[in-house]
Design an enzyme around this catalytic site. Structure first.
Site, PDB file in Angstrom:
ATOM      1  N   HIS A 270       0.833  -1.205   0.000  1.00  0.00           N
ATOM      2  CA  HIS A 270       0.000   0.000   0.000  1.00  0.00           C
ATOM      3  C   HIS A 270       0.866   1.253   0.000  1.00  0.00           C
ATOM      4  O   HIS A 270       0.394   2.348   0.176  1.00  0.00           O
ATOM      5  CB  HIS A 270      -0.893  -0.009   1.239  1.00  0.00           C
ATOM      6  CG  HIS A 270      -0.091  -0.338   2.451  1.00  0.00           C
ATOM      7  ND1 HIS A 270       0.269  -1.629   2.764  1.00  0.00           N
ATOM      8  CD2 HIS A 270       0.513   0.438   3.364  1.00  0.00           C
ATOM      9  CE1 HIS A 270       1.033  -1.615   3.842  1.00  0.00           C
ATOM     10  NE2 HIS A 270       1.197  -0.383   4.214  1.00  0.00           N
ATOM     11  N   CYS A 271       2.203   1.077  -0.133  1.00  0.00           N
ATOM     12  CA  CYS A 271       3.093   2.258  -0.124  1.00  0.00           C
ATOM     13  C   CYS A 271       3.678   2.497  -1.512  1.00  0.00           C
ATOM     14  O   CYS A 271       3.400   3.483  -2.163  1.00  0.00           O
ATOM     15  CB  CYS A 271       4.260   2.039   0.841  1.00  0.00           C
ATOM     16  SG  CYS A 271       3.774   1.753   2.514  1.00  0.00           S
ATOM     17  N   ILE A 272       4.526   1.543  -1.938  1.00  0.00           N
ATOM     18  CA  ILE A 272       5.352   1.806  -3.115  1.00  0.00           C
ATOM     19  C   ILE A 272       4.548   1.973  -4.400  1.00  0.00           C
ATOM     20  O   ILE A 272       4.845   2.872  -5.190  1.00  0.00           O
ATOM     21  CB  ILE A 272       6.445   0.714  -3.235  1.00  0.00           C
ATOM     22  CG1 ILE A 272       7.195   0.545  -1.910  1.00  0.00           C
ATOM     23  CG2 ILE A 272       7.419   1.053  -4.363  1.00  0.00           C
ATOM     24  CD1 ILE A 272       7.807   1.801  -1.350  1.00  0.00           C
TER      25      ILE A 272
END
Ligand code: SAJ
Length: 431
Positions: A270-272
């Site tokens: 859910h970040c990169i």
């Protein structure tokens, strides 16, 4: 009345944390360990009920730690925001996903700030930790918080401090990960630096909230772009009949000026895959084309296709088409040793295999079941039987827990997209 700085220093400052997920809950525990009373808030009533029963749903927070904080009367959790008004500090740790249109979704930030605004009082510090595009703190949060007439830097403080929680990371936690903080005013930076100095060994004050927002985006865009580079290298090496893994290993012997990244079936988490899109969206709105971000996105998104093409080539050697073949996929989580499947490329790969007429099962020791396009799909046991029943086994997540020697012994064909079976003998082809 004690000033906020004094309350922070003596540990009496009451800390409100909105969002009790993989960022908010560990942070809450760190503040309770320093003696601060912490009031946690989460819209998910089930989470609140679990927490109040002393049951942690975050792998990095043992239930024993939570129970200790509860017993000491240092932690409460609630689904209602009314206790926010008794807090001296409020930290917002809510999700910042993408909409279906691939645009930033800051609705969770808006909801949280709107919970705070009516309860904002003189002397309070508000910090936003959710990853977002530069300007969010000043352009979105500030006007809502000043609407009642309180003035930032004079009556209350507002800052941004990017979360740097890496789930399941055994080495780094809140206490030993440097904490970047940037305020709307210098006084805001100073107060938020004082606050985080309570839980982090090192605090890194920067000039403004925008600097802090942007630092986080650089960190994660750096990863997305370098993963895109190495994924393109994997496609190049395949065409040159070179072993990209050997080449990365060789390049990694350079003691300076190089940092290895590794190819794979795509980019999950859910970040990169998400953070760089926030920056790209902001820049496009300013008529600037962020070419590296876009190009990395194109290459990373092409990896599921590349993976499936390679599986088709592998089956072709047995005069088998993808259509009608039985595939066993190893790994649904987006990275090793986590249970999180958000944006996992495994879903893309399996979807493509099914579209090409293959039948697919999966095994993941961390993910017992997934919702695959509205249908439940359960992890199958990894046994000689399930391995031999597959025409090909595809390694998508390099969980250490998987018995790859068993896979090498019993699988007819293996396509290892993560080099998880390095050094093992058998019918193994690597990405
Ligand atoms: N990936 C590759 N090749 C690589 C590294 C990662 O394909 O060389 C893939 C992973 O399989 C995964 C995705 O990219 O699908 C993201 O992997 P990640 O290692 O970046 O893990 P994340 O998404 O958990 O990123 C977090 C980030 N932490 C925060 O945002 C606070 C990131 O900044 C950290 O650097 C990263 O953890 C980390 O180092 O583990």
């Amino acid at each position: 009345m004690k000033t906020l700085e004094k309350k922070i220093r003596d540990g009496s400052a009451k800390v409100g944390i909105i969002g009790l997920g993989y960022v908010g809950l560990p942070l809450a525990m760190e503040f309770t360990k320093k003696g601060h009373p912490v009031a946690g808030f989460d819209v998910d009533k089930r989470r609140v009920s679990e927490l109040m029963k002393g049951r942690s749903y975050i792998l990095d927070v043992p239930s024993s730690e939570l129970q200790e904080a509860l017993k000491a009367g240092k932690f409460t959790a609630s689904a209602k925001g009314d206790r926010l008004s008794s807090c001296d500090v409020i930290i917002i740790c809510v999700p910042t996903p993408l909409r279906k249109t691939k645009e930033p979704d800051v609705s969770f930030i808006l909801d949280a700030v709107r919970e705070v605004a009516p309860r904002l009082k003189k002397g309070m510090l508000v910090v936003l930790e959710s990853t977002t595009y530069p300007g969010t703190t000043r352009e979105i949060a500030l006007p809502i918080l000043e609407a009642k007439g309180l003035k930032v830097g004079r009556d209350f403080h507002l800052a941004f401090s990017p979360e740097r929680v890496d789930p399941a990371n055994p080495r780094f936690g809140v206490h030993n990960t440097p904490k970047v903080v940037g305020g709307i005013t210098p006084a805001c930076t100073r107060v938020s630096a004082l606050l985080y100095g309570r839980v982090a060994q090192r605090v890194v004050p920067v000039a403004t909230a925008e600097s802090a927002e942007m630092a986080k985006l650089l960190e994660n865009t750096f990863r997305a772009v370098n993963i895109g580079l190495v994924n393109e290298m994997a496609q190049i090496c395949h065409r040159l009949k070179l072993d990209v893994w050997e080449i990365i290993e060789a390049a990694s012997t350079k003691p300076f000026g190089f940092m290895p990244f590794f190819p794979g079936p795509g980019l999950g988490g859910h970040c990169i895959p998400v953070d760089p899109v926030y920056l790209a969206w902001k820049m496009k709105a300013m008529n600037f084309e962020p070419r590296f971000i876009d190009l990395a996105g194109v290459i990373n998104s092409s990896m599921p296709d590349f993976t499936v093409e390679r599986v088709a080539e592998l089956l072709n050697e047995d005069c088998r088409s993808l259509k009608g073949s039985r595939i066993l996929a190893l790994g649904m989580a987006y990275k090793p040793e986590v249970t999180d499947v958000r944006e996992s490329p495994s879903f893309d790969v399996i979807k493509l295999l099914l579209e090409r007429g293959a039948s697919v099962q999966y095994h993941d020791p961390y993910v017992a079941q997934v919702d695959f396009e509205g249908r439940p799909m359960r992890s199958v046991p990894l046994t000689p039987k399930t391995l031999r029943a597959a025409d090909a086994v595809v390694v998508l997540t390099a969980h250490k827990k998987v018995d790859y020697a068993l896979v090498a012994r019993h699988a007819r064909r293996v396509f290892d997209a993560r080099n998880a079976m390095k050094g093992l003998k058998g019918n193994i082809v690597r990405l």
